[in-house]
Each structure stands twice: as structure tokens, then as C-alpha cells.
Design a protein around this motif. Structure first.
Motif, PDB file in Angstrom:
ATOM      1  N   ALA A 131       2.289  -2.942  22.902  1.00 54.58           N
ATOM      2  CA  ALA A 131       3.141  -3.681  21.974  1.00 54.58           C
ATOM      3  C   ALA A 131       2.470  -4.936  21.438  1.00 54.58           C
ATOM      4  CB  ALA A 131       4.471  -4.034  22.639  1.00 54.58           C
ATOM      5  N   ALA A 132       1.689  -5.631  22.259  1.00 52.28           N
ATOM      6  CA  ALA A 132       1.013  -6.840  21.803  1.00 52.28           C
ATOM      7  C   ALA A 132      -0.025  -6.509  20.735  1.00 52.28           C
ATOM      8  CB  ALA A 132       0.370  -7.566  22.969  1.00 52.28           C
ATOM      9  N   ASP A 133      -0.765  -5.404  20.933  1.00 56.68           N
ATOM     10  CA  ASP A 133      -1.740  -4.982  19.925  1.00 56.68           C
ATOM     11  C   ASP A 133      -1.040  -4.619  18.624  1.00 56.68           C
ATOM     12  OD1 ASP A 133      -3.807  -5.339  21.713  1.00 56.68           O
ATOM     13  OD2 ASP A 133      -3.948  -3.209  22.253  1.00 56.68           O
ATOM     14  N   VAL A 134       0.118  -3.971  18.740  1.00 56.68           N
ATOM     15  CA  VAL A 134       0.871  -3.590  17.543  1.00 56.68           C
ATOM     16  C   VAL A 134       1.327  -4.830  16.778  1.00 56.68           C
ATOM     17  CG1 VAL A 134       2.951  -2.444  16.689  1.00 56.68           C
ATOM     18  CG2 VAL A 134       1.606  -1.399  18.534  1.00 56.68           C
ATOM     19  N   VAL A 135       1.803  -5.836  17.495  1.00 52.90           N
ATOM     20  CA  VAL A 135       2.246  -7.067  16.831  1.00 52.90           C
ATOM     21  C   VAL A 135       1.100  -7.712  16.057  1.00 52.90           C
ATOM     22  CG1 VAL A 135       2.992  -9.440  17.248  1.00 52.90           C
ATOM     23  CG2 VAL A 135       4.172  -7.548  18.367  1.00 52.90           C
ATOM     24  N   ARG A 136      -0.056  -7.809  16.681  1.00 55.88           N
ATOM     25  CA  ARG A 136      -1.203  -8.420  15.989  1.00 55.88           C
ATOM     26  C   ARG A 136      -1.609  -7.590  14.778  1.00 55.88           C
ATOM     27  NH1 ARG A 136      -2.628  -8.985  21.556  1.00 55.88           N
ATOM     28  NH2 ARG A 136      -2.436 -11.171  22.231  1.00 55.88           N
ATOM     29  N   ASP A 137      -1.550  -6.267  14.918  1.00 56.81           N
ATOM     30  CA  ASP A 137      -1.927  -5.384  13.826  1.00 56.81           C
ATOM     31  C   ASP A 137      -0.959  -5.500  12.657  1.00 56.81           C
ATOM     32  OD1 ASP A 137      -3.349  -3.403  12.449  1.00 56.81           O
ATOM     33  OD2 ASP A 137      -2.201  -1.780  13.358  1.00 56.81           O
ATOM     34  N   LEU A 138       0.330  -5.529  12.936  1.00 61.56           N
ATOM     35  CA  LEU A 138       1.299  -5.586  11.837  1.00 61.56           C
ATOM     36  C   LEU A 138       1.191  -6.911  11.081  1.00 61.56           C
ATOM     37  CD1 LEU A 138       4.084  -7.433  12.560  1.00 61.56           C
ATOM     38  CD2 LEU A 138       4.487  -5.510  14.092  1.00 61.56           C
ATOM     39  N   VAL A 139       0.872  -7.988  11.801  1.00 59.53           N
ATOM     40  CA  VAL A 139       0.676  -9.270  11.125  1.00 59.53           C
ATOM     41  C   VAL A 139      -0.541  -9.211  10.206  1.00 59.53           C
ATOM     42  CG1 VAL A 139       0.027 -11.701  11.474  1.00 59.53           C
ATOM     43  CG2 VAL A 139       1.838 -10.675  12.861  1.00 59.53           C
ATOM     44  N   GLN A 140      -1.643  -8.659  10.706  1.00 63.46           N
ATOM     45  CA  GLN A 140      -2.858  -8.597   9.894  1.00 63.46           C
ATOM     46  C   GLN A 140      -2.672  -7.693   8.678  1.00 63.46           C
ATOM     47  OE1 GLN A 140      -5.777 -10.467  10.285  1.00 63.46           O
ATOM     48  NE2 GLN A 140      -5.965  -9.655   8.208  1.00 63.46           N
ATOM     49  N   ARG A 141      -2.032  -6.548   8.878  1.00 61.28           N
ATOM     50  CA  ARG A 141      -1.831  -5.628   7.755  1.00 61.28           C
ATOM     51  C   ARG A 141      -0.907  -6.236   6.700  1.00 61.28           C
ATOM     52  NH1 ARG A 141      -3.082  -0.011   8.633  1.00 61.28           N
ATOM     53  NH2 ARG A 141      -4.133   0.279  10.635  1.00 61.28           N
ATOM     54  N   ALA A 142       0.127  -6.934   7.150  1.00 62.61           N
ATOM     55  CA  ALA A 142       1.014  -7.593   6.190  1.00 62.61           C
ATOM     56  C   ALA A 142       0.256  -8.647   5.399  1.00 62.61           C
ATOM     57  CB  ALA A 142       2.200  -8.216   6.923  1.00 62.61           C
ATOM     58  N   ARG A 143      -0.552  -9.428   6.098  1.00 61.67           N
ATOM     59  CA  ARG A 143      -1.305 -10.468   5.401  1.00 61.67           C
ATOM     60  C   ARG A 143      -2.311  -9.854   4.424  1.00 61.67           C
ATOM     61  NH1 ARG A 143      -5.974 -13.688   5.722  1.00 61.67           N
ATOM     62  NH2 ARG A 143      -5.614 -15.683   4.673  1.00 61.67           N
ATOM     63  N   ASP A 144      -2.953  -8.744   4.791  1.00 57.30           N
ATOM     64  CA  ASP A 144      -3.865  -8.070   3.865  1.00 57.30           C
ATOM     65  C   ASP A 144      -3.159  -7.760   2.550  1.00 57.30           C
ATOM     66  OD1 ASP A 144      -5.940  -8.123   5.667  1.00 57.30           O
ATOM     67  OD2 ASP A 144      -5.717  -6.028   6.297  1.00 57.30           O
ATOM     68  N   CYS A 145      -1.928  -7.273   2.651  1.00 61.94           N
ATOM     69  CA  CYS A 145      -1.178  -6.916   1.446  1.00 61.94           C
ATOM     70  C   CYS A 145      -0.778  -8.157   0.652  1.00 61.94           C
ATOM     71  CB  CYS A 145       0.047  -6.093   1.817  1.00 61.94           C
ATOM     72  SG  CYS A 145      -0.342  -4.397   2.256  1.00 61.94           S
ATOM     73  N   LEU A 146      -0.447  -9.250   1.334  1.00 61.28           N
ATOM     74  CA  LEU A 146      -0.112 -10.483   0.612  1.00 61.28           C
ATOM     75  C   LEU A 146      -1.318 -11.017  -0.138  1.00 61.28           C
ATOM     76  CD1 LEU A 146       2.149 -12.477   3.122  1.00 61.28           C
ATOM     77  CD2 LEU A 146       2.823 -10.851   1.346  1.00 61.28           C
ATOM     78  N   VAL A 147      -2.477 -11.010   0.497  1.00 60.33           N
ATOM     79  CA  VAL A 147      -3.692 -11.483  -0.164  1.00 60.33           C
ATOM     80  C   VAL A 147      -4.013 -10.612  -1.374  1.00 60.33           C
ATOM     81  CG1 VAL A 147      -6.193 -11.767   0.113  1.00 60.33           C
ATOM     82  CG2 VAL A 147      -4.647 -12.542   1.912  1.00 60.33           C
ATOM     83  N   ALA A 148      -3.903  -9.296  -1.186  1.00 61.60           N
ATOM     84  CA  ALA A 148      -4.169  -8.382  -2.283  1.00 61.60           C
ATOM     85  C   ALA A 148      -3.164  -8.566  -3.418  1.00 61.60           C
ATOM     86  CB  ALA A 148      -4.132  -6.945  -1.774  1.00 61.60           C
ATOM     87  N   GLY A 149      -1.906  -8.761  -3.071  1.00 62.98           N
ATOM     88  CA  GLY A 149      -0.877  -8.944  -4.097  1.00 62.98           C
ATOM     89  C   GLY A 149      -1.056 -10.219  -4.896  1.00 62.98           C
ATOM     90  N   ALA A 150      -1.438 -11.299  -4.211  1.00 64.27           N
ATOM     91  CA  ALA A 150      -1.672 -12.564  -4.908  1.00 64.27           C
ATOM     92  C   ALA A 150      -2.889 -12.466  -5.817  1.00 64.27           C
ATOM     93  CB  ALA A 150      -1.843 -13.690  -3.901  1.00 64.27           C
ATOM     94  N   ALA A 151      -3.910 -11.735  -5.368  1.00 62.02           N
ATOM     95  CA  ALA A 151      -5.109 -11.572  -6.185  1.00 62.02           C
ATOM     96  C   ALA A 151      -4.826 -10.743  -7.430  1.00 62.02           C
ATOM     97  CB  ALA A 151      -6.215 -10.920  -5.360  1.00 62.02           C
ATOM     98  N   ALA A 152      -3.891  -9.805  -7.329  1.00 59.41           N
ATOM     99  CA  ALA A 152      -3.584  -8.913  -8.447  1.00 59.41           C
ATOM    100  C   ALA A 152      -2.704  -9.559  -9.505  1.00 59.41           C
ATOM    101  CB  ALA A 152      -2.902  -7.650  -7.922  1.00 59.41           C
ATOM    102  N   ASP A 153      -1.945 -10.593  -9.139  1.00 60.98           N
ATOM    103  CA  ASP A 153      -0.998 -11.211 -10.065  1.00 60.98           C
ATOM    104  C   ASP A 153      -0.985 -12.717  -9.849  1.00 60.98           C
ATOM    105  OD1 ASP A 153       1.143 -12.086 -11.582  1.00 60.98           O
ATOM    106  OD2 ASP A 153       2.475 -10.449 -10.975  1.00 60.98           O
ATOM    107  N   PRO A 154      -1.538 -13.499 -10.777  1.00 61.32           N
ATOM    108  CA  PRO A 154      -1.594 -14.955 -10.613  1.00 61.32           C
ATOM    109  C   PRO A 154      -0.228 -15.595 -10.395  1.00 61.32           C
ATOM    110  CG  PRO A 154      -2.956 -14.256 -12.462  1.00 61.32           C
ATOM    111  CD  PRO A 154      -2.164 -13.057 -12.038  1.00 61.32           C
ATOM    112  N   ARG A 155       0.836 -14.947 -10.843  1.00 63.54           N
ATOM    113  CA  ARG A 155       2.178 -15.508 -10.660  1.00 63.54           C
ATOM    114  C   ARG A 155       2.584 -15.518  -9.186  1.00 63.54           C
ATOM    115  NH1 ARG A 155       5.358 -11.608 -14.621  1.00 63.54           N
ATOM    116  NH2 ARG A 155       3.974 -10.190 -13.468  1.00 63.54           N
TER     117      ARG A 155
END
Length: 284
Positions: free
Chosen positions: A65-89
Motif C-alpha cells: 500500500a505504501a508503494d501504491v500511495v507513492r506511485d499514485l502521487v507521482q503519476r498524478a503529478r506527471d499528468c499535472l505537469v503535462a497538462g500545464a505544459a499543454a495549455d498555458p491557461r
């Protein structure tokens, strides 16, 4: 086998014109994400984080469960970074995340920001998370009295959150905590739209209601009656024991509008695309 049985409620409140809170309630993962006030596209940040985090946890059921928590945080952040890069707004978008993952044997809390997790056991309420805020830092250093914290003008200044800025390497680091729980315990995950307006005594009282949905609904109503100045989300979970169940869960708040979730097809970042694609497939 341990699992969650519960329900949640998310409400826009009486002042805001849209809901930037997102939540997920499932038998082995539950979470609350609150788009950070004042940042761009808070509802996109919370919806994307809730969607990806829930899907990651469901896809990895049975893993540590601890590994899953760290993974879900990293994957979510990957998507936020990608989303911000795709749209300046979306530049500057961020969200809190308070999540619990159960692997059938233990429960692990992952937390970043100022949403909260509480435990109700034998009628006593205990906070499981610590706010990542300026005021909490003052409290921890002994520079502010607890009675002054509730009305401090900077009480909502968040120091750590999940962000879409690629250069904020440490700002998103979660607290990952294995919880000492037992069947019969009740958990509350909530956004600050509840805790800014409703004190712990009232929260404990309402959590004593037998039905989790009734408890979540009454807590939400208590925040509305106290002014409803922010979005409010409450997820109430009972820890139970029994055979494994099959089921995905329920989306609440902004994440119910799937158009707010960062579209991996528009983002040319392989790691982020893989994370987001996995989320979309797993949830559907």
C-alpha cells in the motif's frame, strides 16, 4: 480481508460559483483533492489527480500500500505537469490530496496540502494528517497559540501541494503513513471547506451517526449552515473485514466532469501519457 465501506458528499458551497473539490470512494481506495484557491484551473488539477490516483490504486490492488500511495502521487503529478505544459491557461494549477489505500491487510495514508484525515474510534476523534500550511508551521514552532490558528488571516496559505510546475521538485512530496487501524474504525477525509467552519467537537458528534452517507451529508450541511464559504467535501469510511469485493467506486465533485481530466492525447510526454492512459482505462 480489510476494506472500506462508506460514502461521500461534495457541494459547491454558498459563495463559490463552481466546485474545485474532487473525491473518490471505493472499497480499497478513497481520496479527497481540493484545487488550491487562487491558482489557475484548480478544478482541472483536482479532477485529474483524483482520476489518476484512484485508477492507479485500483490497478495495483494487492501491491504494498505504501508503494501504491507513492506511485499514485507521482503519476498524478506527471499528468499535472503535462497538462500545464499543454495549455498555458493551466500554469500554476495545483491541488491538495488526502488519500487512503488498503491492500487487504493494512491501510496507508498519503497526504499533501490542507485537506484532512480523521479517525473516530470508540467515540474519540483524532486527526491523522498534518496541514502543510503556514499557520501549521507556526503552531509546530510554538509561535502561534492553537486558539489563534482558526482565525489567522494566513490560515489558508498552503506550503505543499501537488503542482503542475515541473521545477517544483519537493513541493509535492506527500506524507506517507501506515495507519494502526482495526475493523470498526471510522475514517473521515475532508476538504478545508468543512474544517474551516465546523469544529472537531461537532465533527465527532456527527461521525457517530450509524450510516456513513448520513454522516457525510450532515457534516456537509453543517458547513453550509456555518456560511458555506468554500467548496466542501466529506468522505466517511468504515473499515470492515470480509471477502474481497469487486467494484470500482464513485466519483464526486469536479472529477465527475471527465472533460476536466487532462487529456493524454494532447500531451507529448511519454511517462505522463502512459500514466493518464492507464487511469482512463482502469476507471472505465
Amino acid at each position: 480481508m480489510l476494506r472500506f465501506s462508506g460514502a461521500g458528499v461534495s457541494h459547491t458551497g454558498l459563495v463559490r460559483d463552481h466546485n474545485e473539490d474532487s473525491a473518490f470512494v471505493g472499497p480499497y481506495v478513497a481520496l479527497v483533492a481540493d484545487g488550491v484557491g487562487g491558482a489557475a484551473a484548480g478544478e482541472v488539477a483536482s479532477a485529474t489527480t483524483a482520476y489518476v490516483a484512484a485508477a492507479t490504486a485500483m490497478a495495483r490492488f494487492g501491491d504494498d500500500a505504501a508503494d501504491v500511495v507513492r506511485d499514485l502521487v507521482q503519476r498524478a503529478r506527471d499528468c499535472l505537469v503535462a497538462g500545464a505544459a499543454a495549455d498555458p491557461r493551466r500554469a500554476g494549477m495545483a491541488t491538495t490530496l488526502t488519500s487512503v489505500v488498503c491492500d487487504g491487510e493494512r491501510v496507508v495514508l498519503g497526504h499533501v496540502g490542507d485537506s484532512r484525515a480523521y479517525l473516530l474510534r470508540d467515540g474519540g476523534l483524532r486527526r491523522l494528517s498534518s496541514d502543510h500550511t503556514y499557520v501549521q508551521a507556526l503552531l509546530d514552532d510554538g509561535r502561534l497559540a492553537p486558539e489563534a490558528a482558526r482565525h489567522h488571516p494566513w490560515r489558508n496559505v498552503v506550503l505543499r501541494s501537488l503542482q503542475g510546475a515541473p521545477d517544483e521538485a519537493t513541493a509535492h512530496e506527500p506524507d506517507v503513513t501506515a495507519l494502526d487501524l482495526r475493523p470498526g474504525d471510522r475514517l473521515l477525509l475532508c476538504s478545508d471547506g468543512l474544517t474551516d467552519l465546523v469544529d472537531d467537537h461537532r465533527i465527532a458528534e456527527v461521525l457517530g451517526l450509524r450510516d456513513p452517507h448520513a454522516a457525510a451529508a450532515v457534516l456537509t450541511q453543517a458547513a453550509l449552515e456555518a456560511g458555506g464559504t468554500d467548496n466542501v467535501t466529506c468522505v466517511v469510511l468504515d473499515l470492515t473485514q470480509g471477502p474481497r469485493v469487486v467494484g470500482d467506486g464513485r466519483l464526486l465533485g469536479a472529477v465527475r466532469d471527465i472533460s476536466l481530466v487532462v487529456d493524454p492525447g494532447l500531451v507529448r510526454v511519454p511517462a505522463a501519457r502512459q500514466s493518464c492512459d492507464g487511469a482512463r482505462t482502469a476507471v472505465r
